[in-house]
Design a protein around this motif. Structure first.
Motif, PDB file in Angstrom:
ATOM      1  N   CYS A  32      -9.784  17.407 -48.549  1.00 33.95           N
ATOM      2  CA  CYS A  32     -10.491  18.309 -47.654  1.00 33.95           C
ATOM      3  C   CYS A  32     -11.003  17.562 -46.437  1.00 33.95           C
ATOM      4  O   CYS A  32     -11.386  16.400 -46.503  1.00 33.95           O
ATOM      5  CB  CYS A  32     -11.647  19.009 -48.377  1.00 33.95           C
ATOM      6  SG  CYS A  32     -13.013  17.955 -48.761  1.00 33.95           S
ATOM      7  N   SER A  36     -18.457  16.142 -42.717  1.00 31.01           N
ATOM      8  CA  SER A  36     -19.467  15.674 -43.663  1.00 31.01           C
ATOM      9  C   SER A  36     -20.838  15.659 -43.009  1.00 31.01           C
ATOM     10  O   SER A  36     -20.966  15.612 -41.792  1.00 31.01           O
ATOM     11  CB  SER A  36     -19.118  14.281 -44.174  1.00 31.01           C
ATOM     12  OG  SER A  36     -19.068  13.383 -43.104  1.00 31.01           O
ATOM     13  N   ARG A  37     -21.824  15.717 -43.849  1.00 28.12           N
ATOM     14  CA  ARG A  37     -23.215  15.652 -43.383  1.00 28.12           C
ATOM     15  C   ARG A  37     -23.728  14.236 -43.639  1.00 28.12           C
ATOM     16  O   ARG A  37     -23.071  13.462 -44.327  1.00 28.12           O
ATOM     17  CB  ARG A  37     -24.065  16.661 -44.162  1.00 28.12           C
ATOM     18  CG  ARG A  37     -23.495  18.073 -44.159  1.00 28.12           C
ATOM     19  CD  ARG A  37     -24.511  19.038 -44.743  1.00 28.12           C
ATOM     20  NE  ARG A  37     -24.865  18.713 -46.119  1.00 28.12           N
ATOM     21  CZ  ARG A  37     -24.317  19.302 -47.183  1.00 28.12           C
ATOM     22  NH1 ARG A  37     -23.414  20.231 -47.023  1.00 28.12           N
ATOM     23  NH2 ARG A  37     -24.690  18.975 -48.400  1.00 28.12           N
ATOM     24  N   SER A  39     -25.179  11.563 -45.665  1.00 31.08           N
ATOM     25  CA  SER A  39     -25.277  11.532 -47.119  1.00 31.08           C
ATOM     26  C   SER A  39     -26.701  11.220 -47.554  1.00 31.08           C
ATOM     27  O   SER A  39     -27.491  10.624 -46.818  1.00 31.08           O
ATOM     28  CB  SER A  39     -24.331  10.476 -47.686  1.00 31.08           C
ATOM     29  OG  SER A  39     -24.777   9.195 -47.350  1.00 31.08           O
ATOM     30  N   ARG A  51     -33.315   0.953 -41.063  1.00 29.54           N
ATOM     31  CA  ARG A  51     -32.315   1.337 -40.060  1.00 29.54           C
ATOM     32  C   ARG A  51     -32.608   2.746 -39.561  1.00 29.54           C
ATOM     33  O   ARG A  51     -33.365   3.493 -40.166  1.00 29.54           O
ATOM     34  CB  ARG A  51     -30.917   1.305 -40.690  1.00 29.54           C
ATOM     35  CG  ARG A  51     -30.358  -0.084 -40.898  1.00 29.54           C
ATOM     36  CD  ARG A  51     -28.844  -0.032 -41.012  1.00 29.54           C
ATOM     37  NE  ARG A  51     -28.409   0.909 -42.033  1.00 29.54           N
ATOM     38  CZ  ARG A  51     -28.157   0.585 -43.300  1.00 29.54           C
ATOM     39  NH1 ARG A  51     -28.293  -0.666 -43.683  1.00 29.54           N
ATOM     40  NH2 ARG A  51     -27.790   1.484 -44.173  1.00 29.54           N
TER      41      ARG A  51
ATOM     42  N   ARG C  24     -16.865  15.798 -49.197  1.00 31.04           N
ATOM     43  CA  ARG C  24     -16.525  14.956 -48.047  1.00 31.04           C
ATOM     44  C   ARG C  24     -17.714  14.075 -47.663  1.00 31.04           C
ATOM     45  O   ARG C  24     -17.561  12.921 -47.273  1.00 31.04           O
ATOM     46  CB  ARG C  24     -16.104  15.861 -46.887  1.00 31.04           C
ATOM     47  CG  ARG C  24     -15.662  15.201 -45.616  1.00 31.04           C
ATOM     48  CD  ARG C  24     -14.629  14.132 -45.770  1.00 31.04           C
ATOM     49  NE  ARG C  24     -13.542  14.442 -46.684  1.00 31.04           N
ATOM     50  CZ  ARG C  24     -12.746  13.543 -47.246  1.00 31.04           C
ATOM     51  NH1 ARG C  24     -12.919  12.277 -47.010  1.00 31.04           N
ATOM     52  NH2 ARG C  24     -11.795  13.902 -48.067  1.00 31.04           N
ATOM     53  N   THR C  25     -18.908  14.631 -47.791  1.00 29.90           N
ATOM     54  CA  THR C  25     -20.113  13.861 -47.458  1.00 29.90           C
ATOM     55  C   THR C  25     -20.226  12.627 -48.352  1.00 29.90           C
ATOM     56  O   THR C  25     -20.526  11.526 -47.882  1.00 29.90           O
ATOM     57  CB  THR C  25     -21.361  14.754 -47.631  1.00 29.90           C
ATOM     58  OG1 THR C  25     -21.299  15.802 -46.663  1.00 29.90           O
ATOM     59  CG2 THR C  25     -22.639  13.951 -47.425  1.00 29.90           C
ATOM     60  N   ASP C  28     -17.422  10.149 -47.517  1.00 35.55           N
ATOM     61  CA  ASP C  28     -17.614   9.471 -46.234  1.00 35.55           C
ATOM     62  C   ASP C  28     -18.890   8.620 -46.195  1.00 35.55           C
ATOM     63  O   ASP C  28     -19.174   7.994 -45.171  1.00 35.55           O
ATOM     64  CB  ASP C  28     -17.687  10.502 -45.093  1.00 35.55           C
ATOM     65  CG  ASP C  28     -16.336  11.149 -44.829  1.00 35.55           C
ATOM     66  OD1 ASP C  28     -15.324  10.641 -45.349  1.00 35.55           O
ATOM     67  OD2 ASP C  28     -16.289  12.178 -44.128  1.00 35.55           O
ATOM     68  N   ALA C  29     -19.654   8.637 -47.259  1.00 35.29           N
ATOM     69  CA  ALA C  29     -20.927   7.885 -47.254  1.00 35.29           C
ATOM     70  C   ALA C  29     -20.657   6.425 -46.903  1.00 35.29           C
ATOM     71  O   ALA C  29     -19.805   5.776 -47.504  1.00 35.29           O
ATOM     72  CB  ALA C  29     -21.604   7.987 -48.617  1.00 35.29           C
ATOM     73  N   ASP C  30     -21.363   5.963 -45.912  1.00 34.06           N
ATOM     74  CA  ASP C  30     -21.177   4.588 -45.452  1.00 34.06           C
ATOM     75  C   ASP C  30     -22.545   4.040 -45.081  1.00 34.06           C
ATOM     76  O   ASP C  30     -23.188   4.513 -44.152  1.00 34.06           O
ATOM     77  CB  ASP C  30     -20.236   4.564 -44.245  1.00 34.06           C
ATOM     78  CG  ASP C  30     -19.865   3.137 -43.843  1.00 34.06           C
ATOM     79  OD1 ASP C  30     -20.663   2.212 -44.121  1.00 34.06           O
ATOM     80  OD2 ASP C  30     -18.790   2.963 -43.245  1.00 34.06           O
ATOM     81  N   LEU C  31     -22.980   3.056 -45.842  1.00 27.40           N
ATOM     82  CA  LEU C  31     -24.316   2.504 -45.622  1.00 27.40           C
ATOM     83  C   LEU C  31     -24.265   1.237 -44.792  1.00 27.40           C
ATOM     84  O   LEU C  31     -25.195   0.435 -44.801  1.00 27.40           O
ATOM     85  CB  LEU C  31     -25.006   2.234 -46.961  1.00 27.40           C
ATOM     86  CG  LEU C  31     -25.689   3.422 -47.642  1.00 27.40           C
ATOM     87  CD1 LEU C  31     -24.785   4.628 -47.765  1.00 27.40           C
ATOM     88  CD2 LEU C  31     -26.198   3.028 -49.023  1.00 27.40           C
ATOM     89  N   LYS C  36     -18.987   3.746 -49.150  1.00 23.89           N
ATOM     90  CA  LYS C  36     -19.798   3.391 -50.320  1.00 23.89           C
ATOM     91  C   LYS C  36     -18.991   3.558 -51.601  1.00 23.89           C
ATOM     92  O   LYS C  36     -19.105   2.750 -52.524  1.00 23.89           O
ATOM     93  CB  LYS C  36     -21.052   4.274 -50.361  1.00 23.89           C
ATOM     94  CG  LYS C  36     -21.916   4.004 -51.583  1.00 23.89           C
ATOM     95  CD  LYS C  36     -23.224   4.772 -51.550  1.00 23.89           C
ATOM     96  CE  LYS C  36     -24.036   4.465 -52.803  1.00 23.89           C
ATOM     97  NZ  LYS C  36     -25.315   5.176 -52.823  1.00 23.89           N
ATOM     98  N   TYR C  37     -18.217   4.625 -51.647  1.00 23.69           N
ATOM     99  CA  TYR C  37     -17.427   4.895 -52.847  1.00 23.69           C
ATOM    100  C   TYR C  37     -15.955   4.682 -52.539  1.00 23.69           C
ATOM    101  O   TYR C  37     -15.440   5.215 -51.550  1.00 23.69           O
ATOM    102  CB  TYR C  37     -17.672   6.320 -53.338  1.00 23.69           C
ATOM    103  CG  TYR C  37     -19.132   6.581 -53.624  1.00 23.69           C
ATOM    104  CD1 TYR C  37     -19.748   6.001 -54.721  1.00 23.69           C
ATOM    105  CD2 TYR C  37     -19.902   7.377 -52.784  1.00 23.69           C
ATOM    106  CE1 TYR C  37     -21.090   6.208 -54.975  1.00 23.69           C
ATOM    107  CE2 TYR C  37     -21.243   7.590 -53.031  1.00 23.69           C
ATOM    108  CZ  TYR C  37     -21.836   7.004 -54.127  1.00 23.69           C
ATOM    109  OH  TYR C  37     -23.167   7.208 -54.376  1.00 23.69           O
TER     110      TYR C  37
END
Lengths: 171, 412, 546
Positions: A32, A36-37, A39, A51, C24-25, C28-31, C36-37
Motif C-alpha cells: 500500500c 504515512s503519518r 509514527s 529532536r 504504512r506509518t 515508514d517509521a524512521d527514527l 525502524k522495522y
C-alpha cells in the motif's frame, strides 16, 4: 494426495480460499502506498532525544495521553483564558508555570517555570491546542529548580499559553 | 556633581552602555537584555548571582532582589561587568542614572570585579578595552574611567582615571554614599572629596551619615549638595516644593510653628477613559475601594505661619519590595506658606489585582531638622518595616509625624 | 514500481484507508537510523495480520511488555518499544541491559540470557528472544497506530498491574487480540480477495473443467483469463484488469492450492475459534502455510533489510525489474512467459493507466494503446541477460570482499558455486590446537588467514582459485556503496556482504531460470501474436478503434 480441484472437499477449498485471501491481503498491506503519518515511535523518540517533533502531527486525545506519559509534568486545561498581560499562572503536579509581564519592557514577558523538585529538569515546553500542530519551545537548563525565559508578547508560545484549552507538557 | 551619569561597561568588543535598569517581580531571576529586546545575554545567570542574596551584593545593597538590565551591546562572558553594573545600580538608586536617551553630564567607564566585601578586583585585557573605547572618549560628555588599582596605568587616555580598591571609593567620587547594610558608620558627616571630571573640571560632593535606630542600621540622611554651594542654603520660596525629587535640607527656620493648623488628607483618582481622572478626597482606611488609578496625599497649611514639611507617599508591602520605587513613591520637601497645599501623588501598580496599601507620611517642623532631612533623603531605600521604625524614632524625639495608611484595589 | 501502485488502485477496497495508513506509518517509521522495522519484519507482520494469527505473538508481546516496563523507568513500557531506534535484536539487547542496570529489582524478576530475556514468573518462566522483539515491537506499534495509544495502553496497564504470574498472560493477550480483531473486522475485508478467488476458480472450472489442477495455472491460463476478462466487457469483473496483477494472483492461487492439497492430504484443516465461522482455517495454520509458501519470495526484501541493506547490491531500477520474479518465487519459472509479458506489455499498461489518470493528450494515450513504444521480448530478454551479468558481478564482488575480510562465509559461497570443490587444503591452515577433527569450522569469523588461502591454487586447486581471481576482478569493477576500499573496512559492510552474497546469487538463479524458461517457450511469432492480443485488450479496456 490429489492435485485436482474437484477432489478437494469443502474444508480443503476453504483452506485454499483462506490462503489466497491472506496472501492477497498481506500483499496489499505490504504494497500500500497510503501516505504515512508521523509514527508513534518517531514522536516518542523526538520527545525522548530532544529532536524536533515530526511535522504533520494532528492533536487528539491519544497524542495527549502519549505526551502525558512522556512528559515529566503535564499541565491540564485551565478553567478560564488569561492573557500574558494579566499574568498567566498554571499549576500542575510537580511544577508551576507563570507568565509575568516585564516591567522593563512592556512588550515582553517572562515565562517562569518552577519545579517542586529542585533537581527536576525539562528541555522543552510543548503546548497542544485543538486543531493545530503542537508548539514546541526549547527551554534552558533550570537554575535552582527554575527555568526562566524572556519572550515578546507576540511570541506564539504566549498565545498558546493564553489558550485555556491548551494542554502543556514539560518534557 | 549632582547630575545624571551614563554607565558604560568596558569590554574587549567595545563599550556597552547600560541603557536601563528596572526592578522586576522578585519571584523572577535577574536578567541582562540586549537593547530592550527579549534577547537575554549569556551573563544573565552570573548577573542574577551577583544580585541575589546570599551570593549577590546588589540585593543586599539596594533592597531589591530582581532586576532587568538593558545594555546596548552584547556582553558575552567574564565578570568584568560587575563594577559598572554595581555603580549603575547605585546611580539608579539615587535617581542619577541616565537611562535610554536622557542627557548625561558624564560617563562612567568601568571594568572590574566586585566581591562580597565590595572590593574591586583586576580583570584581563584592560588595555584592549581602553583602546576599543577610543570613539567614546573622543566625543560626548566627560568620561570617568574606573577600575581596580592594578590597572591605574592601563586606563584610557582622555578619561579621568579612577583606580580604586573598593566600590566605596568609586561611590564617593560619584557623590554617592556607601550602602548601609554593611554596618553602622560614624555620625560625623563625611566629606568624600571632590570628583575630578577631567576635562570638564566639575566638582561635587555628598553628605552622608547613618545611625542606629531601633536596633536596625538605617540610613538617616544622605543627600548631595553641590560642593560649590554653601553648606547651609536658604529655604526655597514659599510654595516652591520639589516634588518627585528629594530636595536639599535647608538651614532656614520658620518663626511660628502651628502644626495643628496643617491638615493631612488622602485623595483618590479613578480612570476616566484612558486617563486617570481628578483626585477626590477620600476617607482613609482599610476599606479597599476598587479601580483606583492614583492616590494622593495632601498637606494644607490653614495656619498663619509657614511650616516646614516632609511629605511622602509610597506603596507598601510586597509590591514596594519589587516594584520600582521611583514609580510608586513621591516625596515633597519644603516650606508651606499659609493657605498653601502640597501634594504627593502615587500610582499603584496596575498589574496588581488585589488590595494594596499606600502609606502617606507627613512630618512637620518649625525649623531645620537635619536628622529628618537626612532620613527622608534616603527614605526610598527603606523597607516598609524600616519606615515603621523611622516613624517610631521620630515620635520618640517628639517630632510631629502624621501617617495615613490607605488600602485600595488598583485600576487596570 | 508503478505497476504495483496501479494494480493496488484497481484492487482498492479490501483494506480500509485508515489501516493502510497505519501500516504504512509503521513501515515508514524512521527514527534517524533508517527504517525502524526491516522490510522482512513488515512482510511477516502483514502475513500475521492477514491471517489474523496474532494470538501467539500477542502472548509473547505481553511477556515482553513486562520486560519493557521494568527497564523503561519513569516512562514505563513505551521507552523500550518506541525508544529503540532500529528494531533489531542487538538494539533491544543493549537497551534492556542498560535499563536493567537502572532498575534495582530487575535481577529479581528477569534474567538476561545469551539469546533473550527470561521473565522469572513464580509459576512458569518465559523467555522472549532478542530476535523476536523487532516483530513484536512492529505489531505493538501497528496496534497503537491503528487503535490509538489510550486503548492499547489501557489493556497493557491492566496486564502490568495484574499479579506477576505467567498464567495470567493468556487472559490479557486475549484481550489485546480481541481489541485488534474487532478493529480489523471493521478495516480489513477479505470480500474482494474472495471474489477474485471465486472468479479465477470459475474461469478454471469453465475453461479447464472441474478436474483442473495446479499445472493448469500456467502462462496460458494467465493470458486467457486476462484477455477473456478485458475483452468480454464484463463491468463487474473490475478487480483484475492489469496483466501483471493477473499473473501475480495466478501465482498466489498456485500457492493456495498447493497448501490446500497438502492440508487435505494430512487432513488437519479444522474449524477454529468461538467467533469464527465454522470451517474457517485456523489462523496459526494459515500463517504457517503462508510462511512456508511465501517466505522464499523474500530475497529482495532481505536485501533491503539489515544487515544486507548496508551494501547497495541493487539499484532501484534493478529491484523493480526483479520484483515480480521475487514475488512469484518458485512459481516464476512456470509463469516465465507471463513475467516477460508483464515486463513488456504490462509495463505499457501501467503507463497507460497513469496517462489516463493525469488526463494525458489523446495522442499519447493512443500511442500507448497501439503499442508504438512497447519493448520487444528480445529487447527484454537482452535486458535480463545484462542484469544477470550485473548480479553475477555483485555476487562475485561480495565473495571477494568476504575473502578479503577472512570471513568463513566465503567458503560457503565457493561451495554453493562449486559443490565439488575440495577445500580440505584449508584444514592445514588451521592452528594445531584447533585441528581436533577433520571438520572445517565454517562459521563467521573463522581463523585469520585461512580464508585468504582460498585464492591459493596450491591449497584449493585451480578452479577455486580461479573463481576467487574472478571475484577480485569483479570487485575492482564495482563502484557501488559498500564495495569501495574504505567501505570494506567497516564490519557493517562486511556483514552486509555475508548476508547479501547468497541472496544475490539466488536471485540470479531465479532470473536465469525465468529467462531460459521463457526463451524455451517462445516461438518466432509469439511477440507478434501477443502484440495483437494486447492491443485488442487495451483498446477494449481504454478505448480506441479496433
Amino acid at each position: 494426495m490429489t492435485d485436482r480441484w474437484r477432489d478437494l472437499e469443502d474444508d480443503g477449498r476453504r483452506t485454499a480460499e483462506t490462503i489466497f485471501s491472506a496472501l492477497d491481503v498481506a500483499r496489499g498491506l505490504t504494497d500500500c502506498r497510503a501516505p504515512s503519518r508521523p509514527s508513534v515511535s518517531a514522536i516518542w523518540s523526538a520527545l525522548a532525544t530532544g529532536r524536533a517533533l515530526p511535522g504533520g502531527i494532528v492533536p487528539d486525545a491519544d497524542l495527549d495521553a502519549l505526551l502525558a506519559d512522556a512528559a515529566s509534568v503535564a499541565f491540564p486545561r485551565q478553567a478560564a483564558a488569561a492573557t500574558p498581560q494579566d499574568g498567566i499562572d498554571r499549576h500542575a503536579d510537580g511544577a508551576r508555570l507563570r507568565v509575568v509581564p516585564s516591567l522593563g519592557a512592556p512588550g515582553q514577558s517572562y515565562l517562569a517555570i518552577s519545579f517542586d523538585d529542585p533537581t527536576a529538569t525539562a528541555s522543552r515546553l510543548i503546548a497542544v491546542g485543538d486543531g493545530a500542530e503542537p508548539l514546541v519551545f526549547a527551554l534552558p537548563p533550570p537554575v535552582d529548580g527554575m527555568v526562566q525565559i524572556l519572550v515578546d508578547n507576540s511570541d506564539p508560545i504566549l498565545v498558546a499559553l493564553a489558550d485555556a484549552d491548551a494542554r502543556l507538557y514539560l518534557v | 556633581m549632582s547630575g545624571r551619569l551614563r554607565v558604560v561597561i568596558a569590554t574587549t568588543a567595545g563599550p556597552s552602555t547600560v541603557r536601563r535598569i528596572t526592578a522586576e517581580d522578585p519571584a523572577l531571576r535577574s536578567v541582562v537584555c540586549l537593547a530592550g529586546t527579549a534577547t537575554a545575554l549569556p551573563i544573565s545567570g552570573d548577573y542574577d548571582a551577583f544580585v541575589r542574596r546570599p551570593t549577590g551584593v546588589v540585593e543586599r545593597d539596594t533592597g531589591q532582589r530582581v532586576y532587568r538590565v538593558d545594555v546596548d551591546r552584547p556582553i558575552d562572558d567574564g565578570r568584568s561587568w560587575q563594577l559598572g553594573f554595581y555603580l549603575a545600580h547605585q546611580l539608579k538608586l539615587a535617581d542619577r542614572l541616565a537611562e535610554d536617551d536622557a542627557p548625561a553630564e558624564g560617563i562612567v567607564w568601568a571594568t572590574g570585579t566586585v566581591d562580597s566585601d565590595l572590593k574591586v578586583g583586576p580583570v584581563a585585557r584592560v588595555v584592549d578595552k581602553a583602546r576599543r573605547s577610543a570613539a567614546l572618549l573622543a566625543t560626548g560628555p566627560p568620561v570617568l574611567a574606573v577600575a581596580a588599582v592594578e590597572h591605574a596605568d592601563d586606563l584610557p587616555a582622555g578619561a579621568a582615571p579612577l583606580a580604586v580598591r573598593s566600590v566605596d571609593e568609586a561611590l564617593a567620587h560619584l557623590g554617592l554614599v556607601a550602602p548601609v547594610v554593611r554596618g553602622p558608620v560614624d555620625w560625623d558627616p563625611v566629606d568624600w572629596g571632590p570628583v575630578d571630571w577631567g576635562r570638564a573640571g566639575r566638582g561635587g560632593g555628598v553628605l552622608g551619615v547613618s545611625l542606629l535606630l531601633g536596633g536596625a542600621a538605617i540610613v538617616w540622611g544622605l543627600w548631595q549638595t553641590p560642593r560649590s554651594q554653601p553648606a547651609t542654603e536658604m529655604p526655597p520660596a514659599a510654595g516652591q516644593l520639589a516634588a518627585g525629587q528629594p530636595a536639599a535640607p535647608s538651614a532656614g527656620s520658620v518663626p511660628v510653628f502651628a502644626p495643628a493648623r496643617v491638615s493631612f488628607d488622602v485623595l483618590e483618582s479613578r480612570p476616566v477613559g484612558d486617563a486617570c481622572g481628578p483626585a477626590d478626597v477620600a476617607d482613609p482606611g482599610p476599606q479597599g475601594p476598587r479601580e483606583v488609578c492614583a492616590v494622593a496625599f495632601r498637606a494644607t497649611n490653614a495656619g498663619e505661619r509657614p511650616v516646614r514639611i516632609w511629605l511622602y507617599g509610597a506603596v507598601q508591602g510586597g509590591v514596594r519590595e519589587y516594584a520600582s520605587r521611583r514609580r510608586h513613591t513621591e516625596l515633597a520637601v519644603g516650606i508651606l506658606a499659609p493657605g498653601e497645599a502640597a501634594e504627593v501623588r502615587v500610582q499603584p501598580p496596575d498589574w496588581v489585582r488585589r488590595s494594596i496599601d499606600v502609606r502617606g507620611l507627613l512630618v512637620l517642623a518649625d525649623g531645620d531638622r537635619p536628622q529628618v532631612a537626612q532620613a527622608f533623603g534616603a527614605i526610598d531605600l527603606l523597607s516598609s518595616a524600616e519606615i515603621d521604625a523611622l516613624v517610631d524614632g521620630l515620635h520618640d524625639q517628639d517630632v510631629e509625624v502624621r501617617e495615613i495608611l490607605h488600602r485600595v484595589i488598583p485600576a487596570r | 514500481m508503478d505497476g504495483i501502485s496501479t494494480e493496488r488502485a484497481l484492487l482498492a477496497g479490501s483494506i480500509s484507508p485508515a489501516l493502510e495508513a497505519a501500516f504504512r506509518t509503521v513501515a515508514d517509521a524512521d527514527l534517524g537510523g533508517g527504517p525502524k522495522y526491516a522490510p522482512t519484519v513488515m512482510r511477516a507482520l502483514s502475513r500475521t495480520v492477514a491471517a489474523r494469527a496474532y494470538g501467539k505473538p500477542m502472548l509473547e508481546l505481553c511477556h515482553l511488555l513486562r520486560v519493557a516496563d521494568a527497564v523503561g523507568g519513569r516512562h514505563g513500557w513505551p521507552a523500550l518499544f518506541f525508544g529503540v531506534q532500529v528494531a533489531r535484536g542487538p538494539a533491544f539487547r543493549a537497551l534492556i541491559q542498560e535499563g536493567g542496570r537502572h532498575c534495582d529489582a530487575f535481577d529479581q524478576d528477569f534474567r538476561l540470557e545469551s539469546n533473550g530475556v527470561t521473565i522469572a514468573y513464580p509459576d512458569a518462566p518465559f523467555t522472549v528472544s532478542y530476535g523476536r522483539m523487532g516483530f513484536l515491537a512492529a505489531l505493538l506499534e501497528l496496534m497503537v497506530t491503528a487503535l490509538g495509544y489510550r486503548a492499547v495502553d489501557a489493556e497493557i496497564r491492566a496486564w502490568l498491574d495484574a499479579p506477576f504470574e505467567a498464567q495470567r498472560a493468556a487472559t490479557h493477550a486475549n484481550a489485546l487480540s480481541r481489541l485488534f480483531y474487532d478493529h480489523l473486522r471493521e478495516h480489513l475485508s477479505t470480500a474482494q480477495s474472495l471474489r477474485v478467488f471465486a472468479r479465477l476458480i470459475a474461469f478454471l472450472e469453465a475453461s479447464r473443467g472441474s478436474g483442473f489442477g495446479i499445472d493448469d495455472l500456467d502462462d496460458r491460463a494467465v493470458m486467457d483469463y486476462w484477455y477473456g476478462t478485458v475483452t468480454a466487457g464484463d463491468d463487474e469483473a473490475t478487480e483484475l484488469r492489469g496483466f501483471r496483477m493477473v499473473t501475480e494472483r495466478v501465482g498466489m492461487l498456485r500457492t493456495a492450492l498447493q497448501a490446500a492439497f497438502e492440508r487435505h492430504a494430512i487432513d488437519t484443516a479444522r474449524s477454529v475459534g468461538p467467533d469464527r465461522e465454522a470451517g474457517e482455517a485456523d489462523p496459526g495454520t494459515v500463517l504457517a502455510l503462508l510462511e512456508v509458501h511465501d517466505e522464499e519470495a523474500d530475497e529482495l526484501r532481505a536485501l533491503q533489510s539489515e544487515p544486507a541493506a548496508a551494501v547497495k547490491f541493487l539499484t532501484r531500477r534493478e529491484v523493480g525489474e526483479l520484483d515480480l520474479i521475487a514475488r512469484l518465487g518458485s512459481h516464476a519459472g512456470v509463469l516465465a512467459v507471463s513475467v516477460l509479458r508483464a515486463a513488456t506489455f504490462g509495463a505499457v499498461q501501467s503507463r497507460l493507466s497513469q496517462a489516463l489518470r493525469r488526463h494525458a493528450p489523446q495522442a499519447e494515450v493512443t500511442g500507448l494503446i497501439d503499442l508504438r513504444e512497447c519493448e520487444s521480448y528480445d529487447q527484454r530478454l537482452g535486458q535480463w541477460r545484462g542484469l544477470e551479468g550485473r548480479l553475477e558481478r555483485m555476487a562475485l564482488a561480495a565473495l571477494a570482499v568476504l575473502v578479503e575480510a577472512d570471513r568463513a562465509e566465503a567458503a560457503l559461497e565457493v561451495l554453493a558455486r562449486l559443490p565439488a570443490a575440495d577445500l580440505s587444503g584449508l584444514r592445514d591452515r588451521l592452528p594445531s590446537e584447533a585441528d581436533g577433527s577433520n571438520v572445517i569450522a565454517l562459521r563467521p569469523g573463522g581463523v585469520v588467514g585461512m580464508v585468504a588461502a582460498l585464492a591459493d591454487p596450491k591449497v584449493v586447486g585451480p578452479e577455486v582459485a580461479g573463481l576467487i581471481g574472478d571475484a577480485r576482478k569483479a570487485l575492482r569493477g564495482v563502484g557501488r556503496s559498500g564495495f569501495g576500499p574504505e567501505d570494506r573496512r567497516s564490519a557493517t559492510a562486511v556483514n552486509g556482504m555475508a548476508a547479501g552474497a547468497p541472496l544475490v546469487r539466488r536471485l540470479l538463479v531465479r532470473l536465469q531460470h525465468v529467462r531460459t524458461a521463457a526463451e524455451g517457450r517462445l516461438s518466432d511469432d509469439t511477440f507478434a501474436q501477443d502484440t495483437v492480443r494486447f492491443r485488442t485488450g487495451f483498446r477494449a479496456l481504454y478505448g480506441g478503434t479496433a
